[in-house]
Design a protein around this motif. Sequence first.
Motif: not given
Length: 284
Positions: A71-98
Amino acid sequence: MSDSGLLPVVEIRPANDAPATAAVGSGGTPDDYPFEIAHYMRQDPELAHIKWILPAARVSFLFLPESGPLTYRVHVDFYRPKRAITGNGGLQMPAWFDIFTFKLPITPPPAGEEDDKGILESIDALEKLLDGVIASGIPPDRIVLGGISQGGAMALLTGLTTKNKRLAGLVALSARLPLRYRLKSMVSPHASTIPIFWGHGDADRLVTLQLGRACADFLVKEIGIPPEPNWPSSGSGSGGTPSGLDFQTYQDLGHTISDEELLDVGQWLKRIVPGDAEMDSDAS
């Protein structure tokens, strides 16, 4: 929150305060799935001995009630760094790899068509996390590594290639297996003996069931993992350990998880890393 090597983690203590086993989650999509899975599992008394270790960057507030919904959770950011995802037009997304393309091929992509560098860096980071868990006193044969989507891919790759420790088991949900073109040269000598639970929805449009099944078949044919789970008989005195692939398909399930799937994962965990009482019973 604690820091294990290069990966900051959130640790959810076992419900019975007796950590003898660890389930290490490598993230998923969306990011809160690992927390929901941990909350779901820790309500089962037969899984109360499990300590959940979830790589994360920051948790401002986390509350896990003993029962009922999260019921309660505020602001959880996972470690996975944001990467420029080639398949998504270079948009920065949390990902373990491109991801070079979201039109994921069924056959193994050749060299140069996957993000080898990013994948290997993430394997190294998860290896260091596992080393920290082991250094804390939890042996490798009481550690399960699992994840969803890219997290499941990283669980498979890390667990199958770590050379100096055989984990208790691996869990991959809605996942695929990158680096198939080179994986045979990377796997550890004990890779074929590690039990794997693989759950996949037949309505998954991102990582299709056909792709998931092809990757699982690769593990069987090329890595030598038994195609069915093997459960040593309790009290047989054989001293065997579980092994084999437990591949489960879920009707009308997309690129997500379901209660039915989590129930199956829970039952699998009970056999892979049983609680102390069951372990003592088996040994007697």
